[in-house]
Design a protein around this motif. Structure first.
Motif, PDB file in Angstrom:
ATOM      1  N   THR A 149       0.854  -1.185   0.000  1.00 40.88           N
ATOM      2  CA  THR A 149       0.000   0.000   0.000  1.00 40.88           C
ATOM      3  C   THR A 149       0.887   1.231   0.000  1.00 40.88           C
ATOM      4  O   THR A 149       1.730   1.393   0.894  1.00 40.88           O
ATOM      5  CB  THR A 149      -0.923   0.036   1.233  1.00 40.88           C
ATOM      6  OG1 THR A 149      -1.694  -1.165   1.287  1.00 40.88           O
ATOM      7  CG2 THR A 149      -1.865   1.237   1.161  1.00 40.88           C
TER       8      THR A 149
ATOM      9  N   LYS B  35      -5.608   9.284 -10.215  1.00 40.47           N
ATOM     10  CA  LYS B  35      -6.301   8.007 -10.377  1.00 40.47           C
ATOM     11  C   LYS B  35      -6.699   7.799 -11.834  1.00 40.47           C
ATOM     12  O   LYS B  35      -6.494   6.708 -12.400  1.00 40.47           O
ATOM     13  CB  LYS B  35      -7.554   7.980  -9.490  1.00 40.47           C
ATOM     14  CG  LYS B  35      -8.453   6.754  -9.719  1.00 40.47           C
ATOM     15  CD  LYS B  35      -9.641   6.747  -8.777  1.00 40.47           C
ATOM     16  CE  LYS B  35     -10.678   5.704  -9.174  1.00 40.47           C
ATOM     17  NZ  LYS B  35     -10.116   4.338  -9.261  1.00 40.47           N
TER      18      LYS B  35
ATOM     19  N   ASP C 162      -5.560   4.663 -14.167  1.00 33.41           N
ATOM     20  CA  ASP C 162      -6.649   3.787 -14.617  1.00 33.41           C
ATOM     21  C   ASP C 162      -6.707   3.715 -16.134  1.00 33.41           C
ATOM     22  O   ASP C 162      -6.872   2.633 -16.714  1.00 33.41           O
ATOM     23  CB  ASP C 162      -7.987   4.283 -14.067  1.00 33.41           C
ATOM     24  CG  ASP C 162      -8.163   3.993 -12.583  1.00 33.41           C
ATOM     25  OD1 ASP C 162      -7.348   3.224 -12.034  1.00 33.41           O
ATOM     26  OD2 ASP C 162      -9.107   4.547 -11.978  1.00 33.41           O
TER      27      ASP C 162
ATOM     28  N   LYS D 175      -6.121   0.575 -18.555  1.00 33.25           N
ATOM     29  CA  LYS D 175      -7.284   0.167 -19.346  1.00 33.25           C
ATOM     30  C   LYS D 175      -6.958   0.153 -20.836  1.00 33.25           C
ATOM     31  O   LYS D 175      -7.285  -0.799 -21.553  1.00 33.25           O
ATOM     32  CB  LYS D 175      -8.456   1.106 -19.084  1.00 33.25           C
ATOM     33  CG  LYS D 175      -9.710   0.759 -19.887  1.00 33.25           C
ATOM     34  CD  LYS D 175     -10.847   1.721 -19.578  1.00 33.25           C
ATOM     35  CE  LYS D 175     -12.095   1.353 -20.360  1.00 33.25           C
ATOM     36  NZ  LYS D 175     -13.228   2.285 -20.087  1.00 33.25           N
TER      37      LYS D 175
ATOM     38  N   LEU E  40       0.198  -3.350 -10.048  1.00 28.95           N
ATOM     39  CA  LEU E  40      -0.781  -2.400  -9.538  1.00 28.95           C
ATOM     40  C   LEU E  40      -2.187  -2.985  -9.602  1.00 28.95           C
ATOM     41  O   LEU E  40      -2.694  -3.311 -10.680  1.00 28.95           O
ATOM     42  CB  LEU E  40      -0.706  -1.098 -10.330  1.00 28.95           C
ATOM     43  CG  LEU E  40      -1.640   0.039  -9.896  1.00 28.95           C
ATOM     44  CD1 LEU E  40      -1.466   0.364  -8.423  1.00 28.95           C
ATOM     45  CD2 LEU E  40      -1.394   1.271 -10.756  1.00 28.95           C
ATOM     46  N   GLY E  41      -2.832  -3.107  -8.425  1.00 26.70           N
ATOM     47  CA  GLY E  41      -4.172  -3.652  -8.377  1.00 26.70           C
ATOM     48  C   GLY E  41      -5.245  -2.609  -8.570  1.00 26.70           C
ATOM     49  O   GLY E  41      -6.112  -2.752  -9.435  1.00 26.70           O
ATOM     50  N   SER E  42      -5.184  -1.535  -7.788  1.00 29.19           N
ATOM     51  CA  SER E  42      -6.189  -0.484  -7.892  1.00 29.19           C
ATOM     52  C   SER E  42      -5.635   0.824  -7.350  1.00 29.19           C
ATOM     53  O   SER E  42      -4.629   0.839  -6.635  1.00 29.19           O
ATOM     54  CB  SER E  42      -7.458  -0.869  -7.120  1.00 29.19           C
ATOM     55  OG  SER E  42      -7.184  -0.977  -5.728  1.00 29.19           O
ATOM     56  N   VAL E  43      -6.314   1.919  -7.715  1.00 29.02           N
ATOM     57  CA  VAL E  43      -5.929   3.252  -7.257  1.00 29.02           C
ATOM     58  C   VAL E  43      -7.165   3.908  -6.660  1.00 29.02           C
ATOM     59  O   VAL E  43      -8.246   3.894  -7.251  1.00 29.02           O
ATOM     60  CB  VAL E  43      -5.395   4.121  -8.409  1.00 29.02           C
ATOM     61  CG1 VAL E  43      -4.881   5.463  -7.874  1.00 29.02           C
ATOM     62  CG2 VAL E  43      -4.287   3.398  -9.169  1.00 29.02           C
ATOM     63  N   GLN E  44      -7.016   4.489  -5.477  1.00 25.94           N
ATOM     64  CA  GLN E  44      -8.106   5.191  -4.826  1.00 25.94           C
ATOM     65  C   GLN E  44      -7.746   6.663  -4.668  1.00 25.94           C
ATOM     66  O   GLN E  44      -6.582   7.004  -4.407  1.00 25.94           O
ATOM     67  CB  GLN E  44      -8.383   4.591  -3.443  1.00 25.94           C
ATOM     68  CG  GLN E  44      -8.854   3.149  -3.466  1.00 25.94           C
ATOM     69  CD  GLN E  44      -8.912   2.561  -2.071  1.00 25.94           C
ATOM     70  OE1 GLN E  44      -7.889   2.371  -1.423  1.00 25.94           O
ATOM     71  NE2 GLN E  44     -10.125   2.284  -1.602  1.00 25.94           N
TER      72      GLN E  44
ATOM     73  N   PHE F 275      -2.343   3.704  -3.666  1.00 29.05           N
ATOM     74  CA  PHE F 275      -2.082   2.657  -4.649  1.00 29.05           C
ATOM     75  C   PHE F 275      -2.067   1.307  -3.918  1.00 29.05           C
ATOM     76  O   PHE F 275      -1.283   1.109  -2.980  1.00 29.05           O
ATOM     77  CB  PHE F 275      -0.732   2.877  -5.331  1.00 29.05           C
ATOM     78  CG  PHE F 275      -0.639   4.149  -6.117  1.00 29.05           C
ATOM     79  CD1 PHE F 275      -0.998   4.188  -7.458  1.00 29.05           C
ATOM     80  CD2 PHE F 275      -0.191   5.324  -5.511  1.00 29.05           C
ATOM     81  CE1 PHE F 275      -0.914   5.360  -8.186  1.00 29.05           C
ATOM     82  CE2 PHE F 275      -0.098   6.500  -6.233  1.00 29.05           C
ATOM     83  CZ  PHE F 275      -0.469   6.519  -7.572  1.00 29.05           C
ATOM     84  N   ASN F 276      -2.924   0.405  -4.339  1.00 25.22           N
ATOM     85  CA  ASN F 276      -2.993  -0.934  -3.758  1.00 25.22           C
ATOM     86  C   ASN F 276      -2.315  -1.920  -4.701  1.00 25.22           C
ATOM     87  O   ASN F 276      -2.752  -2.106  -5.848  1.00 25.22           O
ATOM     88  CB  ASN F 276      -4.450  -1.332  -3.536  1.00 25.22           C
ATOM     89  CG  ASN F 276      -5.179  -0.349  -2.634  1.00 25.22           C
ATOM     90  OD1 ASN F 276      -4.780  -0.131  -1.496  1.00 25.22           O
ATOM     91  ND2 ASN F 276      -6.244   0.268  -3.138  1.00 25.22           N
TER      92      ASN F 276
ATOM     93  N   LYS G 112      -0.753  -5.650  -5.918  1.00 17.84           N
ATOM     94  CA  LYS G 112      -1.082  -7.075  -5.856  1.00 17.84           C
ATOM     95  C   LYS G 112       0.034  -7.885  -5.205  1.00 17.84           C
ATOM     96  O   LYS G 112      -0.201  -9.001  -4.732  1.00 17.84           O
ATOM     97  CB  LYS G 112      -1.364  -7.604  -7.269  1.00 17.84           C
ATOM     98  CG  LYS G 112      -2.630  -7.036  -7.891  1.00 17.84           C
ATOM     99  CD  LYS G 112      -2.892  -7.580  -9.284  1.00 17.84           C
ATOM    100  CE  LYS G 112      -1.958  -6.992 -10.315  1.00 17.84           C
ATOM    101  NZ  LYS G 112      -2.318  -7.402 -11.701  1.00 17.84           N
TER     102      LYS G 112
END
Length: 520
Positions: free
Chosen positions: A95, A118, A122, A126, A140-144, A152-153, A155
């Motif tokens: 994280t 973000k 993304d 994509k 990189l799993g996801s961005v909030q 940044f979350n 994997k």
């Protein structure tokens, strides 16, 4: 990033600087304001950071976009740029959180927000453009985005994630100006970097001719010096760049003058030379997708057994490059000589034994960008590989670098030569982007053991603890031969006597600092 892309290394290593008096002088208030002209043979693939992973494009991104982090000259530790602060949360290295500055605006006039960050990541993931930098962020799993904070979350653990944010792949775009599901087509940039792109010219074939940049009066970030106007001129051939330099039509050159010219350089009244340790490598890349004739491991091993790097370095490059026997070049943590250990000298007998059962000669195509010494290099490799009738190599000269990238991404060549410039100063940049599953070479190489080794190298903030894993990675690459490392280059920047700061233009951090240039 392809020069594919790459940068060095031992920032603490000595930099050789030669020239005349006044080298350290900075431009005075009364200095002339005419644009400084920088010449290069690198080209821009796309002005949209989601669509390019090459040295020429990222050099411009460094100046017209901002990332959350960047590298100060001479340092390998990322520092805040568009961010106020960034840090890992907890001890798991999965994280990563950044707090945004509140005083940054895009050239559109719109204030930058965490949502723009973000959006930028993304859309890059994509779009996943074949020529884009998505492979660099495979973890990189996801961005909030919440308020002024971006999280940044990941994997998996990645101690090098901050360095990756500091690259051109981390460029932040205006979410109101860039489409979420496709590349921006305009020949313009909406950014927040130290420079504004005022003009971008292409020729009738769509190849870049020049880019005119002017200082961004609204810039807020890590660069503390405001530069002067700069014009970047793009040359199709190294000889053309040299001719422009000799005619004093360019004030600074970087990548690539002809090797025979570089070999004869000496300090003079009209010349300043900056030479730093080599950070670019060159490799022969293979297409591992069937039915390519080089999709078989033993065929690639046989090719590796025939390559004579010394001949390439001396006969083709006049001693301006050093033979490279591994995936990770000298000066990086964990460097080894895995290919020398496996193939200590050109060995036709070993190659023939490896090809037992194959119909000889094994015929395959080898593409190269038609630029400078690349043709002579390809001819030398062809000669070496065709020794004793074991291979028959059909050379393909591609004058258009963008087209060549598209073609090898689509598997249209059996093999091709290319350079790689490290995106950030860590050996990890030679792992996932080059040999990990889904790598930027699009060569079809995917190996579970290799992926596990790469993941282990990313688990330590103390990079020395990953040295053994980096050596294991190099041994695995020498065993599977998805590519053959050829040589490691040196970094040459030439500047005229009227220009200051050319010694700061390029170092091992992957940043092109046009703002450091000035008139004396």
């Amino acid at each position: 990033m392809r020069s594919i892309r790459m940068r060095f290394v031992a920032i603490g290593a000595a930099v050789v600087v030669a020239g005349v008096g006044g080298w350290q002088l900075l431009p005075s208030d009364t200095a002339r304001k005419a644009p400084i002209v920088v010449g290069t043979t690198d080209v821009i693939t796309s002005l949209d950071p989601a669509g390019a992973y090459d040295a020429g494009s990222w050099a411009v991104y460094n100046n017209v976009y901002q990332s959350l982090l960047t590298f100060k000259q001479g340092s390998t530790t990322p520092v805040p740029d568009a961010a106020k602060s960034c840090t890992f949360v907890g001890q798991k290295l999965q994280t990563y959180r950044c707090v945004m500055r509140d005083d940054i605006s895009f050239s559109s006039g719109r204030r930058m927000t965490a949502e723009d960050v973000k959006f930028s990541f993304d859309r890059m993931l994509k779009i996943a453009d074949k020529l884009g930098p998505a492979p660099l962020f495979s973890m990189l799993g996801s961005v909030q985005a919440e308020g002024d904070t971006v999280t940044f979350n990941l994997k998996s653990k990645d101690a090098t994630f901050p360095s990756k944010l500091a690259t051109g792949a981390g460029s932040i775009v205006d979410s109101s100006q860039y489409p979420a599901d496709g590349l921006r087509k305009e020949n313009s940039v909406i950014g927040s970097g130290p420079y504004l792109l005022k003009e971008y010219k292409k020729d009738s074939e769509g190849k870049p001719v020049s880019a005119r940049l002017e200082p961004n009066p609204g810039y807020k970030g890590a660069a503390t010096r405001q530069g002067l106007p700069v014009t970047v001129r793009y040359f199709a051939e190294a000889d053309q760049l040299n001719a422009a330099w000799q005619a004093k039509q360019v004030d600074v050159t970087h990548r690539e003058m002809p090797p025979e010219v570089l070999a004869k350089l000496s300090p003079g009244s009209g010349l300043r030379i900056t030479t730093s340790p080599g950070y670019d490598i060159r490799e022969l890349n293979f297409n591992l997708k069937s039915p390519s004739p080089v999709s078989k491991t033993r065929v690639r091993e046989a090719a590796a057994a025939l390559v004579d790097r010394e001949a390439l370095a001396n006969a083709v490059y006049s001693g301006t490059v050093d033979p490279l026997f591994s995936l990770i070049p000298q000066g990086f943590t964990g460097h080894s000589t895995a290919f020398f250990d496996a193939y200590p000298k050109p060995d036709p007998v070993k190659a023939k034994a490896l090809l037992k059962g194959e119909q000889l000669p094994v015929r395959f195509t080898m593409a190269y960008r038609k630029l400078g010494a690349n043709g002579a290099e390809a001819e030398q490799l062809k000669k070496q590989l065709e020794r004793d009738g074991l291979f028959e190599v059909d050379l393909i000269a591609e004058p258009d670098w963008t087209k060549m990238q598209q073609n090898y991404a689509e598997g249209k060549y059996d093999s091709y030569t290319a350079g790689w410039l490290a995106d950030f100063p860590d050996p990890d940049n030679f792992g996932q982007p080059l040999v990990g599953t889904g790598n930027s070479l699009h060569n079809g190489y995917s190996d579970k053991e290799t992926d596990k080794i790469i993941q282990r190298t990313q688990e330590f903030t103390d990079r020395g603890r990953a040295a053994d894993d980096f050596k294991a990675l190099q041994e695995k690459v020498a065993e599977d031969v998805p590519l053959i490392p050829l040589w490691q280059g040196k970094n040459y920047v030439l500047g005229s006597k009227d220009v200051s700061g050319s010694q700061y233009l390029s170092d091992g951090t992957g940043v092109w600092r046009l703002w450091e240039l000035g008139w004396i």
